[in-house]
Design an enzyme around this catalytic site. Structure first.
Site, PDB file in Angstrom:
ATOM      1  N   ARG A 159       2.850 -20.795 -63.882  1.00  0.00           N
ATOM      2  CA  ARG A 159       3.261 -19.382 -63.833  1.00  0.00           C
ATOM      3  C   ARG A 159       2.080 -18.418 -63.663  1.00  0.00           C
ATOM      4  O   ARG A 159       2.180 -17.238 -63.971  1.00  0.00           O
ATOM      5  CB  ARG A 159       4.062 -18.982 -65.078  1.00  0.00           C
ATOM      6  CG  ARG A 159       5.323 -19.816 -65.263  1.00  0.00           C
ATOM      7  CD  ARG A 159       6.256 -19.173 -66.253  1.00  0.00           C
ATOM      8  NE  ARG A 159       7.395 -20.033 -66.480  1.00  0.00           N
ATOM      9  CZ  ARG A 159       7.456 -20.966 -67.428  1.00  0.00           C
ATOM     10  NH1 ARG A 159       6.442 -21.129 -68.264  1.00  0.00           N
ATOM     11  NH2 ARG A 159       8.523 -21.702 -67.569  1.00  0.00           N
ATOM     12  N   LYS A 205      -2.417 -10.394 -50.986  1.00  0.00           N
ATOM     13  CA  LYS A 205      -1.282 -10.992 -50.278  1.00  0.00           C
ATOM     14  C   LYS A 205      -1.555 -12.479 -50.155  1.00  0.00           C
ATOM     15  O   LYS A 205      -2.575 -12.891 -49.606  1.00  0.00           O
ATOM     16  CB  LYS A 205      -1.140 -10.400 -48.877  1.00  0.00           C
ATOM     17  CG  LYS A 205      -0.375  -9.106 -48.827  1.00  0.00           C
ATOM     18  CD  LYS A 205      -0.065  -8.751 -47.379  1.00  0.00           C
ATOM     19  CE  LYS A 205       0.628  -7.410 -47.277  1.00  0.00           C
ATOM     20  NZ  LYS A 205       0.823  -6.989 -45.874  1.00  0.00           N
ATOM     21  N   GLU A 212      -9.719  -7.247 -36.642  1.00  0.00           N
ATOM     22  CA  GLU A 212      -9.333  -6.587 -37.898  1.00  0.00           C
ATOM     23  C   GLU A 212     -10.355  -5.493 -38.255  1.00  0.00           C
ATOM     24  O   GLU A 212     -10.002  -4.464 -38.820  1.00  0.00           O
ATOM     25  CB  GLU A 212      -9.204  -7.606 -39.033  1.00  0.00           C
ATOM     26  CG  GLU A 212      -8.256  -8.786 -38.752  1.00  0.00           C
ATOM     27  CD  GLU A 212      -6.768  -8.451 -38.841  1.00  0.00           C
ATOM     28  OE1 GLU A 212      -6.399  -7.281 -39.065  1.00  0.00           O
ATOM     29  OE2 GLU A 212      -5.951  -9.396 -38.683  1.00  0.00           O
ATOM     30  N   LYS A 248      -9.994  -1.096 -47.119  1.00  0.00           N
ATOM     31  CA  LYS A 248      -8.876  -1.907 -47.604  1.00  0.00           C
ATOM     32  C   LYS A 248      -8.661  -1.677 -49.096  1.00  0.00           C
ATOM     33  O   LYS A 248      -7.519  -1.583 -49.562  1.00  0.00           O
ATOM     34  CB  LYS A 248      -9.112  -3.392 -47.313  1.00  0.00           C
ATOM     35  CG  LYS A 248      -7.955  -4.226 -47.806  1.00  0.00           C
ATOM     36  CD  LYS A 248      -7.466  -5.268 -46.868  1.00  0.00           C
ATOM     37  CE  LYS A 248      -6.131  -5.838 -47.346  1.00  0.00           C
ATOM     38  NZ  LYS A 248      -5.755  -7.077 -46.698  1.00  0.00           N
ATOM     39  N   GLU A 274       2.883  -2.625 -50.768  1.00  0.00           N
ATOM     40  CA  GLU A 274       3.300  -2.199 -49.424  1.00  0.00           C
ATOM     41  C   GLU A 274       4.649  -1.491 -49.410  1.00  0.00           C
ATOM     42  O   GLU A 274       5.555  -1.842 -48.669  1.00  0.00           O
ATOM     43  CB  GLU A 274       3.303  -3.400 -48.452  1.00  0.00           C
ATOM     44  CG  GLU A 274       3.269  -2.952 -46.998  1.00  0.00           C
ATOM     45  CD  GLU A 274       3.039  -4.083 -45.998  1.00  0.00           C
ATOM     46  OE1 GLU A 274       1.989  -4.746 -46.094  1.00  0.00           O
ATOM     47  OE2 GLU A 274       3.901  -4.282 -45.144  1.00  0.00           O
ATOM     48  N   ARG A 315       0.247   0.968 -47.048  1.00  0.00           N
ATOM     49  CA  ARG A 315      -0.380  -0.335 -46.788  1.00  0.00           C
ATOM     50  C   ARG A 315       0.109  -0.932 -45.466  1.00  0.00           C
ATOM     51  O   ARG A 315      -0.611  -1.679 -44.812  1.00  0.00           O
ATOM     52  CB  ARG A 315      -0.129  -1.312 -47.954  1.00  0.00           C
ATOM     53  CG  ARG A 315      -0.832  -2.635 -47.747  1.00  0.00           C
ATOM     54  CD  ARG A 315      -0.880  -3.520 -48.966  1.00  0.00           C
ATOM     55  NE  ARG A 315      -1.563  -4.758 -48.628  1.00  0.00           N
ATOM     56  CZ  ARG A 315      -1.988  -5.645 -49.497  1.00  0.00           C
ATOM     57  NH1 ARG A 315      -1.799  -5.450 -50.779  1.00  0.00           N
ATOM     58  NH2 ARG A 315      -2.598  -6.742 -49.106  1.00  0.00           N
ATOM     59  N   ASN A 357      -1.019  -3.113 -40.684  1.00  0.00           N
ATOM     60  CA  ASN A 357      -0.374  -4.014 -39.730  1.00  0.00           C
ATOM     61  C   ASN A 357      -0.415  -3.483 -38.296  1.00  0.00           C
ATOM     62  O   ASN A 357       0.335  -3.949 -37.440  1.00  0.00           O
ATOM     63  CB  ASN A 357       1.080  -4.262 -40.147  1.00  0.00           C
ATOM     64  CG  ASN A 357       1.163  -4.988 -41.470  1.00  0.00           C
ATOM     65  OD1 ASN A 357       0.395  -5.911 -41.720  1.00  0.00           O
ATOM     66  ND2 ASN A 357       2.066  -4.563 -42.334  1.00  0.00           N
ATOM     67  N   HIS A 414       0.179  -5.734 -35.336  1.00  0.00           N
ATOM     68  CA  HIS A 414       0.701  -7.010 -35.832  1.00  0.00           C
ATOM     69  C   HIS A 414       2.137  -7.291 -35.394  1.00  0.00           C
ATOM     70  O   HIS A 414       2.522  -8.451 -35.270  1.00  0.00           O
ATOM     71  CB  HIS A 414       0.612  -7.072 -37.366  1.00  0.00           C
ATOM     72  CG  HIS A 414      -0.787  -7.285 -37.878  1.00  0.00           C
ATOM     73  ND1 HIS A 414      -1.836  -6.443 -37.567  1.00  0.00           N
ATOM     74  CD2 HIS A 414      -1.328  -8.239 -38.680  1.00  0.00           C
ATOM     75  CE1 HIS A 414      -2.942  -6.880 -38.160  1.00  0.00           C
ATOM     76  NE2 HIS A 414      -2.662  -7.960 -38.833  1.00  0.00           N
ATOM     77  N   HIS A 456       2.384 -10.616 -33.728  1.00  0.00           N
ATOM     78  CA  HIS A 456       3.161 -11.749 -34.237  1.00  0.00           C
ATOM     79  C   HIS A 456       4.104 -12.286 -33.159  1.00  0.00           C
ATOM     80  O   HIS A 456       4.349 -13.491 -33.077  1.00  0.00           O
ATOM     81  CB  HIS A 456       3.963 -11.347 -35.486  1.00  0.00           C
ATOM     82  CG  HIS A 456       3.115 -11.244 -36.719  1.00  0.00           C
ATOM     83  ND1 HIS A 456       3.491 -10.527 -37.829  1.00  0.00           N
ATOM     84  CD2 HIS A 456       1.903 -11.760 -37.020  1.00  0.00           C
ATOM     85  CE1 HIS A 456       2.537 -10.604 -38.750  1.00  0.00           C
ATOM     86  NE2 HIS A 456       1.571 -11.351 -38.277  1.00  0.00           N
ATOM     87  N   HIS A 493      -4.899 -15.568 -34.606  1.00  0.00           N
ATOM     88  CA  HIS A 493      -4.235 -14.375 -35.137  1.00  0.00           C
ATOM     89  C   HIS A 493      -4.947 -13.091 -34.675  1.00  0.00           C
ATOM     90  O   HIS A 493      -4.309 -12.154 -34.181  1.00  0.00           O
ATOM     91  CB  HIS A 493      -4.225 -14.477 -36.666  1.00  0.00           C
ATOM     92  CG  HIS A 493      -3.684 -13.273 -37.365  1.00  0.00           C
ATOM     93  ND1 HIS A 493      -2.352 -12.932 -37.345  1.00  0.00           N
ATOM     94  CD2 HIS A 493      -4.308 -12.314 -38.098  1.00  0.00           C
ATOM     95  CE1 HIS A 493      -2.169 -11.822 -38.039  1.00  0.00           C
ATOM     96  NE2 HIS A 493      -3.350 -11.421 -38.503  1.00  0.00           N
TER      97      HIS A 493
END
Ligand code: NAD
Ligand code: GLY
Length: 364
Positions: free
Chosen positions: A122, A144, A186, A228, A238, A242, A246, A249, A253, A266
């Site tokens: 956990r 993330k 990035e 960041k 997000e 935030r 992206n 992206h 993607h 990527h």
């Protein structure tokens, strides 16, 4: 070189990012943060022969017991199976709740190790030691964590913050040029979304950065991490700004998925995706043709692709409709009001078509 420190001020989980040289052999930077003298280092078959022994030696010199978990290398291994290998290894060695997981590698290792740390017993402490430019400026910061599912990239994961990020510039010396360029996508993204001064600085210094001049690289990584850190401290989960991170992206993607994961890196897909986002922003009247050209020239100087593959408009739209940013069936795009000012918005179909016409291979 002085070690630079960027603080990530997330109220429930603040931490530092250290950027400097020879950090892998300075385990005293890690030992004070450990709740017990025991860590499990997760890395892969490419990075282990380069950096694992040095890290282990420096941790052991501090009296820290090190378990080593070496996974196969590649995005295609960012899976349940690899996550399970981490769990098997931790349980076999009876890793405890106070055992700290250390991610030594790029974004794939960082994302998987972070997720493993979030769910093992956990939640156990974890530390990021990013070894790619992309991971040092982006994926290691902000918590993330995820694995991929055959039906979608990064679809299974958690927000889970590290206790420390150690970005050792020396580790970039072995990074292949193509991976370095992917990280630059990035880097350039931060200038475009909300830091026009950084964008100008990048335009002035791109040749030195691509030559991996140490001071310029340290400055670039620090400025990205500052950006960041500010954004994730304001919006960890997000719910708002935030999402600006992206930029490129949603289109990117679609390129990655459309070509099959692994065909383009990527960062390469994000670069071409940012060009499409710039064309879309031009189509709705925000950017001029000269603005779009500035974006293209900078990405080209970073040796990144700026022309997207011709997947076909319908295929692009279908792939983008599977994006995580889809809200009640509507695709949310990150668009540019001007260079250095991004916002979240929707696009009329005509603007998507115009962007694809201008930015895809067949149009050239
Ligand atoms: P990666 O982790 O696959 O690393 C790229 C390649 O470089 C790999 O083969 C790796 O073994 C190798 N490598 C790593 N460090 C090296 C070094 N110092 N010397 C030589 N080779 C080295 O890819 P990446 O670009 O670092 O990360 C991409 C991943 O990050 C994707 O899975 C993406 O989804 C994820 N990501 C996550 C976030 C986030 O916020 N969590 C943000 C951006 C990207
Ligand atoms: N890389 C996007 C984010 O961290 O939110």
């Amino acid at each position: 070189m002085m070690t630079r420190v960027v603080h990530v001020d997330i109220a429930h989980a603040p931490y530092d990012i250290l950027i400097g040289r020879d950090l892998l052999s300075q385990a005293e930077k890690i030992s004070g943060l450990l709740p017990q003298s025991r860590v499990a280092i997760v890395t892969n078959t490419t990075i282990a022969p380069l950096y694992l022994a040095g890290l282990v030696e420096s941790l052991q010199a501090q009296g820290i017991q090190c378990q080593q978990i070496i996974l196969p290398d590649g995005e295609k291994y960012k899976t349940w199976e690899s996550l399970n290998l981490i769990m098997d290894a931790l349980l076999t060695e009876r890793a405890e709740r106070k055992t700290t997981l250390i991610a030594l590698g790029g974004g794939v290792i960082g994302d998987m190790t972070g997720f493993a740390a979030a769910i093992y017993q956990r939640g156990v402490p974890f530390i990021q030691i990013p070894t790619t430019l992309l991971a040092q400026v982006d994926s290691s910061v902000g918590g993330k964590t995820a694995i991929n599912h055959p039906l979608g990239k990064n679809m299974i994961g958690a927000f889970y913050q590290p206790r420390l990020v150690l970005a050792d510039l020396d580790s970039l010396s072995t990074l292949p040029d193509r991976e370095f360029s992917a990280g630059m996508a990035e880097v350039i993204k931060y200038g475009l979304i909300d830091d026009p001064d950084f964008l100008l600085w990048l335009e002035d210094n791109i040749d030195g950065i691509m030559a991996r001049e140490e001071q310029l690289l340290a400055e670039a990584i620090e400025r990205c991490c500052q950006n960041k850190a500010r954004i994730v401290a304001a919006d960890e989960k997000e719910t708002g700004q935030r999402a600006l991170l992206n930029l490129g992206h949603t289109f990117g993607h679609a390129i990655e998925a459309g070509l099959g994961y692994g065909a383009w890196l990527h960062g390469e897909a994000v670069a071409a995706g940012m060009v499409l986002a710039a064309y879309a922003s031009q189509a709705i009247g925000h950017l001029s043709a000269q603005d779009v050209e500035r974006v293209i020239v900078l990405l080209q100087k970073a040796r990144l692709p700026v022309v997207s593959p011709a997947l076909g408009g319908e295929r692009y739209k279908a792939l983008m409709a599977q994006d995580k940013k889809v809200d009640a069936g509507r695709i949310k795009f990150i668009l540019l009001r001007q260079l250095g000012e991004a916002y979240i918005g929707e696009l009329p179909e005509s603007a998507i078509d115009a962007a694809l016409l201008a930015g895809c291979e067949a149009a050239r």
